[in-house]
Design a protein around this motif. Sequence first.
Motif, PDB file in Angstrom:
ATOM      1  N   ILE A 186       0.835  -1.205   0.000  1.00 36.33           N
ATOM      2  CA  ILE A 186       0.000   0.000   0.000  1.00 36.33           C
ATOM      3  C   ILE A 186       0.865   1.248   0.000  1.00 36.33           C
ATOM      4  CG2 ILE A 186      -1.724   1.289   1.294  1.00 36.33           C
ATOM      5  CD1 ILE A 186      -2.692  -1.482   2.337  1.00 36.33           C
ATOM      6  N   TRP A 187       1.835   1.291   0.929  1.00 35.26           N
ATOM      7  CA  TRP A 187       2.628   2.519   1.045  1.00 35.26           C
ATOM      8  C   TRP A 187       3.489   2.743  -0.185  1.00 35.26           C
ATOM      9  CZ3 TRP A 187       0.548   5.729   4.051  1.00 35.26           C
ATOM     10  CH2 TRP A 187      -0.095   5.301   5.206  1.00 35.26           C
ATOM     11  N   LEU A 188       4.000   1.662  -0.770  1.00 35.99           N
ATOM     12  CA  LEU A 188       4.791   1.808  -1.993  1.00 35.99           C
ATOM     13  C   LEU A 188       3.920   2.353  -3.131  1.00 35.99           C
ATOM     14  CD1 LEU A 188       7.709   1.345  -2.798  1.00 35.99           C
ATOM     15  CD2 LEU A 188       7.078  -0.892  -3.683  1.00 35.99           C
ATOM     16  N   SER A 189       2.677   1.864  -3.224  1.00 42.34           N
ATOM     17  CA  SER A 189       1.753   2.365  -4.250  1.00 42.34           C
ATOM     18  C   SER A 189       1.538   3.859  -4.099  1.00 42.34           C
ATOM     19  CB  SER A 189       0.390   1.680  -4.134  1.00 42.34           C
ATOM     20  OG  SER A 189       0.492   0.329  -4.414  1.00 42.34           O
ATOM     21  N   TYR A 190       1.229   4.270  -2.855  1.00 41.37           N
ATOM     22  CA  TYR A 190       0.918   5.687  -2.637  1.00 41.37           C
ATOM     23  C   TYR A 190       2.156   6.548  -2.831  1.00 41.37           C
ATOM     24  CZ  TYR A 190      -3.924   5.056  -1.286  1.00 41.37           C
ATOM     25  OH  TYR A 190      -5.272   4.792  -1.336  1.00 41.37           O
TER      26      TYR A 190
END
Lengths: 77, 149, 254
Positions: free
Chosen positions: A20-24
């Motif tokens: 999730i954090w990598l996507s954002y």
Amino acid sequence: MFQFDSLSAFIAMGGHGPYIWLSYLATALVLLWLVATPLLRTNRLMSALKRQQTLQHRESGKYQDISPGPRTEERSP
Amino acid sequence: MHPLRRQRLIAVIFIVIVATVAVALVTYALRQNINLFFAPSQVVAGDAPAGTRIRVGGMVVEDSIVRAPGGLQTTFRVTDGPSEVIVTYTGILPDLFGENEAAVATGQLEPDGTFTATEVLAKHDENYMPPEVTDAMNKAMEKAHEARP
Amino acid sequence: MARTRPLLPEWFHRLGSPKGFYQMTSSWMPWLAVTAAVLLLVGTVWGLGFAPQDAKQGNSFRIIYIHVPAAFLALAGYYVMAAAGAIGLVWKMKLAHMVMKAAAPLGAALTLISLVTGSLWGKPTWGTYWVWDARITSMLVLFFLYLGVIALHYAYTNGEAASKASAVLALVGTANIPIIYKSVDWWYTLHQPATIKLTQAPSMHPDMFYPLLVMIAGFYCFYALVLLLNTRSEILHRERRTRWVLDMAEGGRS
């Protein structure tokens, strides 16, 4: 209502945190890049034009020459 | 409209139509190859080639998942309604793999009609719901089930 | 041609000239920037922290809040680019060519975002980063179409030839867009069908759907913002020998 009990739970995202954090993060970087490129490109052009005009004013003290001087084809690299 | 502009407009429309028709014909000709996987009905009917690497996809049948004791081997059945295929897989299954969920298995069709998978992917649906809502719905379903004689 | 009987209002003709367009859009920029920033910020915080998690996927579904809006705009942006290219070809309108050139890198970036976030979402849910199914492959083709339009702009030193060639490529590529939309219905894919449909209610709980709507609105504003930024930058470059641009450069910012 905030869905997570603690900050660490928010960061962990139930084990899916890295995805999730990598996507954002990747999205934020691309969006910033999209906004920054045209702004930087415009700023570069405007300061180049300004420099060129100051030079021309100095050379041709009496009258204003609006011809652009030697044609330089600039292109963003 | 200016005749020259009209001519150019016709050219633009022509480009779009020709490109669309060409792409439509290609995708129509390749329609079977564009499918990511074979449905169990196709496998049972003999449409899927045996001996080569293919994919089979469908719903995992309820109570069909059997895990071999002391190993990573799993056997389950996938269905598309009319037909079922037995799949054997050794390895770690994705988190979303489960009964009544769709799955896509990559592997080989054996002569006996079973499928040996080297990879199993979970296919999820387009519905998104909070856990509490799902729980409430399941409870309501159970109640409706009990109420029936 | 419309001198005696104007068919279109005056502002439309002003928009058609690069200078008029530049001056008219100047006042829009701060509003667009603020709206886009607020919507994206609210949507992100809402989606990441306040929307409930999904019963099956858990928190990984939160990637939907950037994946779907980015994919939406990647597709809608292609129509913007192709339509601008068509207008430029038919009416020989300089501004339309500039809009087309501005839309290409923006669309490519949004397509890349949707591919990367989809891949990062695929690993925890499907079990793989990538699969060659119809939806994902046709989306990759879209990315290459955008790259092709960018490359053609660089390949020609003659501006007009570059515009023409890339407009034709953009028009040919429109055939791919319906395929992307319908791929999940026409073929067996690993990708799930659409959650947001034009004719039906979304297959998503409202608590999860509202932040998605905010993010989609935010991405639309962001798209408009960057499209204008790129177009305005292009206008200044192409008109850099004209009096109004030189005056602006000298400090008298209009």
